[in-house]
Design a protein around this motif. Structure first.
Motif, PDB file in Angstrom:
ATOM      1  N   HIS A 142     -29.837  23.459 -38.863  1.00 51.22           N
ATOM      2  CA  HIS A 142     -28.615  24.896 -39.499  1.00 51.22           C
ATOM      3  C   HIS A 142     -27.514  24.820 -40.027  1.00 51.22           C
ATOM      4  O   HIS A 142     -27.210  26.659 -41.095  1.00 51.22           O
ATOM      5  N   LEU A 143     -27.635  24.004 -41.346  1.00 48.96           N
ATOM      6  CA  LEU A 143     -26.566  24.068 -41.946  1.00 48.96           C
ATOM      7  C   LEU A 143     -27.060  24.352 -43.333  1.00 48.96           C
ATOM      8  O   LEU A 143     -28.123  23.249 -44.023  1.00 48.96           O
ATOM      9  N   PRO A 144     -26.010  25.212 -44.723  1.00 42.04           N
ATOM     10  CA  PRO A 144     -26.743  24.668 -45.862  1.00 42.04           C
ATOM     11  C   PRO A 144     -26.746  23.172 -46.091  1.00 42.04           C
ATOM     12  O   PRO A 144     -26.022  22.649 -45.641  1.00 42.04           O
ATOM     13  N   GLU A 145     -27.544  23.528 -47.227  1.00 40.31           N
ATOM     14  CA  GLU A 145     -27.490  21.261 -47.894  1.00 40.31           C
ATOM     15  C   GLU A 145     -26.477  21.496 -49.065  1.00 40.31           C
ATOM     16  O   GLU A 145     -26.366  23.056 -49.741  1.00 40.31           O
ATOM     17  N   HIS A 146     -25.722  20.862 -49.765  1.00 33.60           N
ATOM     18  CA  HIS A 146     -25.559  19.991 -50.508  1.00 33.60           C
ATOM     19  C   HIS A 146     -26.129  19.028 -51.502  1.00 33.60           C
ATOM     20  O   HIS A 146     -25.545  17.754 -50.203  1.00 33.60           O
ATOM     21  N   ALA A 147     -26.184  18.862 -52.455  1.00 32.98           N
ATOM     22  CA  ALA A 147     -26.715  17.599 -52.906  1.00 32.98           C
ATOM     23  C   ALA A 147     -25.636  16.699 -53.885  1.00 32.98           C
ATOM     24  O   ALA A 147     -24.868  17.360 -54.705  1.00 32.98           O
ATOM     25  N   LEU A 148     -25.243  15.492 -53.724  1.00 34.98           N
ATOM     26  CA  LEU A 148     -24.007  14.700 -55.128  1.00 34.98           C
ATOM     27  C   LEU A 148     -24.698  14.400 -55.718  1.00 34.98           C
ATOM     28  O   LEU A 148     -26.172  13.236 -55.832  1.00 34.98           O
ATOM     29  N   ASP A 149     -24.244  14.180 -57.257  1.00 35.96           N
ATOM     30  CA  ASP A 149     -25.288  13.139 -58.415  1.00 35.96           C
ATOM     31  C   ASP A 149     -24.170  12.006 -58.245  1.00 35.96           C
ATOM     32  O   ASP A 149     -23.378  12.241 -57.295  1.00 35.96           O
ATOM     33  N   GLU A 150     -24.455  10.775 -58.845  1.00 35.38           N
ATOM     34  CA  GLU A 150     -24.237   9.630 -58.464  1.00 35.38           C
ATOM     35  C   GLU A 150     -22.695   9.326 -58.419  1.00 35.38           C
ATOM     36  O   GLU A 150     -22.692   8.616 -57.279  1.00 35.38           O
ATOM     37  N   ALA A 151     -21.501  10.409 -59.461  1.00 35.34           N
ATOM     38  CA  ALA A 151     -20.479   9.656 -59.925  1.00 35.34           C
ATOM     39  C   ALA A 151     -19.207  10.256 -58.704  1.00 35.34           C
ATOM     40  O   ALA A 151     -19.066  10.385 -57.262  1.00 35.34           O
ATOM     41  N   ASP A 152     -20.432  11.600 -57.900  1.00 31.18           N
ATOM     42  CA  ASP A 152     -19.407  12.606 -56.973  1.00 31.18           C
ATOM     43  C   ASP A 152     -19.967  11.974 -55.617  1.00 31.18           C
ATOM     44  O   ASP A 152     -19.238  11.346 -54.405  1.00 31.18           O
ATOM     45  N   PHE A 153     -21.804  11.247 -55.275  1.00 31.43           N
ATOM     46  CA  PHE A 153     -21.765  10.140 -54.265  1.00 31.43           C
ATOM     47  C   PHE A 153     -20.667   8.911 -54.323  1.00 31.43           C
ATOM     48  O   PHE A 153     -20.147   8.238 -53.238  1.00 31.43           O
ATOM     49  N   SER A 154     -20.654   8.463 -55.548  1.00 30.33           N
ATOM     50  CA  SER A 154     -19.690   7.097 -54.957  1.00 30.33           C
ATOM     51  C   SER A 154     -18.232   8.002 -54.097  1.00 30.33           C
ATOM     52  O   SER A 154     -16.985   7.157 -53.048  1.00 30.33           O
ATOM     53  N   ARG A 155     -17.452   8.895 -54.952  1.00 33.22           N
ATOM     54  CA  ARG A 155     -16.364   9.847 -54.431  1.00 33.22           C
ATOM     55  C   ARG A 155     -16.358   9.750 -52.940  1.00 33.22           C
ATOM     56  O   ARG A 155     -15.399   9.895 -52.163  1.00 33.22           O
ATOM     57  N   PHE A 156     -17.520  10.555 -52.847  1.00 36.71           N
ATOM     58  CA  PHE A 156     -17.359  11.150 -51.095  1.00 36.71           C
ATOM     59  C   PHE A 156     -17.387   9.915 -50.793  1.00 36.71           C
ATOM     60  O   PHE A 156     -17.014  10.419 -49.256  1.00 36.71           O
ATOM     61  N   MET A 157     -18.676   9.038 -50.637  1.00 36.90           N
ATOM     62  CA  MET A 157     -18.502   7.644 -49.621  1.00 36.90           C
ATOM     63  C   MET A 157     -17.295   7.138 -49.279  1.00 36.90           C
ATOM     64  O   MET A 157     -17.499   6.090 -48.504  1.00 36.90           O
ATOM     65  N   HIS A 158     -16.309   7.500 -50.569  1.00 37.11           N
ATOM     66  CA  HIS A 158     -15.131   6.843 -50.280  1.00 37.11           C
ATOM     67  C   HIS A 158     -14.257   7.736 -49.803  1.00 37.11           C
ATOM     68  O   HIS A 158     -12.840   7.052 -49.787  1.00 37.11           O
ATOM     69  N   GLY A 159     -14.210   8.710 -49.010  1.00 40.76           N
ATOM     70  CA  GLY A 159     -13.463   8.873 -48.565  1.00 40.76           C
ATOM     71  C   GLY A 159     -12.522   9.731 -48.914  1.00 40.76           C
ATOM     72  O   GLY A 159     -11.669  11.615 -48.565  1.00 40.76           O
ATOM     73  N   MET A 160     -13.128  10.895 -50.174  1.00 35.73           N
ATOM     74  CA  MET A 160     -12.633  11.755 -51.224  1.00 35.73           C
ATOM     75  C   MET A 160     -13.380  13.087 -51.231  1.00 35.73           C
ATOM     76  O   MET A 160     -14.186  13.332 -50.872  1.00 35.73           O
ATOM     77  N   ALA A 161     -12.776  14.061 -51.764  1.00 33.66           N
ATOM     78  CA  ALA A 161     -12.737  15.641 -52.280  1.00 33.66           C
ATOM     79  C   ALA A 161     -13.810  15.902 -53.370  1.00 33.66           C
ATOM     80  O   ALA A 161     -13.351  14.940 -54.194  1.00 33.66           O
ATOM     81  N   VAL A 162     -14.564  16.292 -53.246  1.00 34.67           N
ATOM     82  CA  VAL A 162     -15.450  16.412 -54.979  1.00 34.67           C
ATOM     83  C   VAL A 162     -15.528  17.856 -55.078  1.00 34.67           C
ATOM     84  O   VAL A 162     -15.501  18.670 -54.065  1.00 34.67           O
ATOM     85  N   GLN A 163     -15.336  18.083 -56.375  1.00 37.23           N
ATOM     86  CA  GLN A 163     -16.123  19.556 -56.874  1.00 37.23           C
ATOM     87  C   GLN A 163     -16.656  20.835 -56.209  1.00 37.23           C
ATOM     88  O   GLN A 163     -17.264  19.564 -56.092  1.00 37.23           O
ATOM     89  N   PHE A 164     -16.723  21.705 -55.774  1.00 40.98           N
ATOM     90  CA  PHE A 164     -17.279  22.273 -55.702  1.00 40.98           C
ATOM     91  C   PHE A 164     -17.396  23.794 -55.571  1.00 40.98           C
ATOM     92  O   PHE A 164     -16.396  23.821 -56.033  1.00 40.98           O
ATOM     93  N   ASP A 165     -18.248  24.291 -55.997  1.00 37.31           N
ATOM     94  CA  ASP A 165     -18.567  25.565 -57.082  1.00 37.31           C
ATOM     95  C   ASP A 165     -19.193  26.649 -55.351  1.00 37.31           C
ATOM     96  O   ASP A 165     -19.574  27.780 -55.552  1.00 37.31           O
ATOM     97  N   GLN A 166     -18.554  26.729 -54.552  1.00 37.98           N
ATOM     98  CA  GLN A 166     -19.821  27.430 -53.601  1.00 37.98           C
ATOM     99  C   GLN A 166     -18.054  28.298 -52.969  1.00 37.98           C
ATOM    100  O   GLN A 166     -16.963  27.112 -52.265  1.00 37.98           O
ATOM    101  N   ASP A 167     -18.148  29.189 -52.520  1.00 34.08           N
ATOM    102  CA  ASP A 167     -16.916  30.351 -51.378  1.00 34.08           C
ATOM    103  C   ASP A 167     -16.571  29.615 -50.186  1.00 34.08           C
ATOM    104  O   ASP A 167     -17.458  29.408 -49.904  1.00 34.08           O
ATOM    105  N   ARG A 168     -15.924  29.262 -49.544  1.00 34.86           N
ATOM    106  CA  ARG A 168     -15.516  28.610 -48.324  1.00 34.86           C
ATOM    107  C   ARG A 168     -16.116  29.986 -47.090  1.00 34.86           C
ATOM    108  O   ARG A 168     -16.872  29.232 -46.125  1.00 34.86           O
ATOM    109  N   ALA A 169     -15.568  30.603 -47.884  1.00 34.70           N
ATOM    110  CA  ALA A 169     -16.269  32.434 -46.920  1.00 34.70           C
ATOM    111  C   ALA A 169     -17.862  32.250 -46.821  1.00 34.70           C
ATOM    112  O   ALA A 169     -18.536  32.941 -45.634  1.00 34.70           O
ATOM    113  N   ILE A 170     -18.797  31.587 -47.235  1.00 35.50           N
ATOM    114  CA  ILE A 170     -19.988  31.343 -47.520  1.00 35.50           C
ATOM    115  C   ILE A 170     -20.509  30.731 -45.686  1.00 35.50           C
ATOM    116  O   ILE A 170     -21.715  30.732 -44.999  1.00 35.50           O
ATOM    117  N   MET A 171     -19.677  29.539 -46.297  1.00 34.44           N
ATOM    118  CA  MET A 171     -19.996  28.273 -44.762  1.00 34.44           C
ATOM    119  C   MET A 171     -19.587  27.161 -45.043  1.00 34.44           C
ATOM    120  O   MET A 171     -19.092  26.774 -46.001  1.00 34.44           O
TER     121      MET A 171
END
Length: 306
Positions: A240-269
């Motif tokens: 039921h949640l929207p999806e977001h796909a990560l490229d390889e650089a962001d994938f590595s950061r994300f899986m190591h517990g780090m935030a990645v840049q995101f271009d969608q507004d929190r107000a959406i979801m």
């Protein structure tokens, strides 16, 4: 004699189990877990032994996301037997009062209408709710009555399927936390005769239905590969949640517990299903905590590529 312990499998996925009558939810869960030889498992919402129907079982990493099913709306088919009140609110209990059933179908339909929408329910004594660390049903079996606060639930719809003058078969769609036993009892009291459930079957939860479920006997007849085919992927729990796909650089950061840049507004979801763009592997959930960044919230145990 040397004894060998059975090696548990790493199994990740969701099994839509059709729980049989006379078996507790935990009993059905443990039976399914043994069949899959799964290292970790949990179910998503208790069904009483005298209730049957849809019991989603989460294996492995799916247990991290099971709360989304616990919070989901449910649907039930139930038979309400009017004129008899029991200790437990269902056919398992002893009859404690009997009154004449003196209403017609029109009066029943009118009563049903009054219980549709947002209502307050007092949880039954025969329930798994805790009081001072002990389940209410333990107090009930000891003859001790505990004061319970009413809870607000939503009955989305009640459909009358049949009425023979004593028993009514109903389809009920409701919010989490609804006690169908209490609903049946309350409708019986509104009609002046009392009632209890003589049958209860869960038919749907969170968009999943019995049509896609498996029974324990059917699973027993399958081999390991056949059982695995019955499993749904982990991400169905958060579909039921929207999806977001990560490229390889962001994938590595994300899986190591780090935030990645995101271009969608929190107000959406605020939360998103997160995937690795290269492989389409489900990684878990990301959460927008401040503008422009997606933080890891709940992750699959996926290894980061070298």
């Amino acid at each position: 004699m040397t004894q060998f312990r059975r090696v548990k499998r790493v199994v990740d996925g969701v099994l839509l189990l059709d729980k049989p009558l006379g078996v507790s939810s935990n009993g059905a869960l443990q039976h399914a877990r043994r069949l899959y030889q799964a290292a970790k498992a949990g179910h998503t919402g208790v069904l009483d032994p005298l209730a049957s129907g849809l019991l989603p079982v989460c294996f492995g990493e799916a247990t991290k996301f099971s709360s989304f099913l616990l919070d989901a709306d449910k649907a039930y088919r139930t038979t309400v037997r009017f004129g008899q009140k029991t200790t437990t609110g269902d056919a398992e209990g002893e009859v404690i009062s009997e009154r004449e059933v003196a209403f017609d179908e029109a009066a029943l339909r009118a009563a049903i209408t009054r219980f549709t929408g947002v209502i307050d329910q007092v949880p039954p004594m025969y329930s798994a709710l805790k009081h001072q660390g002990k389940a209410l049903y333990e107090y009930a079996r000891a003859g001790v009555e505990i004061d319970r606060q009413a809870r607000r639930v939503t009955i989305h719809s009640i459909e009358l399927l049949s009425f023979d003058g004593v028993s009514a078969e109903l389809n009920v769609r409701c919010s989490k936390g609804t006690y169908i036993r209490v609903l049946g009892e309350d409708i019986g009291e509104a009609l002046g005769c009392g009632a209890h459930l003589s049958a209860l079957r869960r038919t749907a939860t969170a968009g999943f239905t019995l049509d896609a479920s498996c029974t324990l006997p059917a699973l027993e007849e399958m081999d390991e590969a056949g059982r695995d085919v019955c499993l749904l992927p982990v991400d169905v729990l958060v579909g039921h949640l929207p999806e977001h796909a990560l490229d390889e650089a962001d994938f590595s950061r994300f899986m190591h517990g780090m935030a990645v840049q995101f271009d969608q507004d929190r107000a959406i979801m605020p939360r998103f299903r997160v995937y690795r763009a290269l492989t389409r592997d489900f990684l878990g959930l990301g959460e927008v905590r401040e503008a422009g960044f997606l933080h890891p919230a709940r992750l699959m145990a996926t290894k980061v590529a070298d």
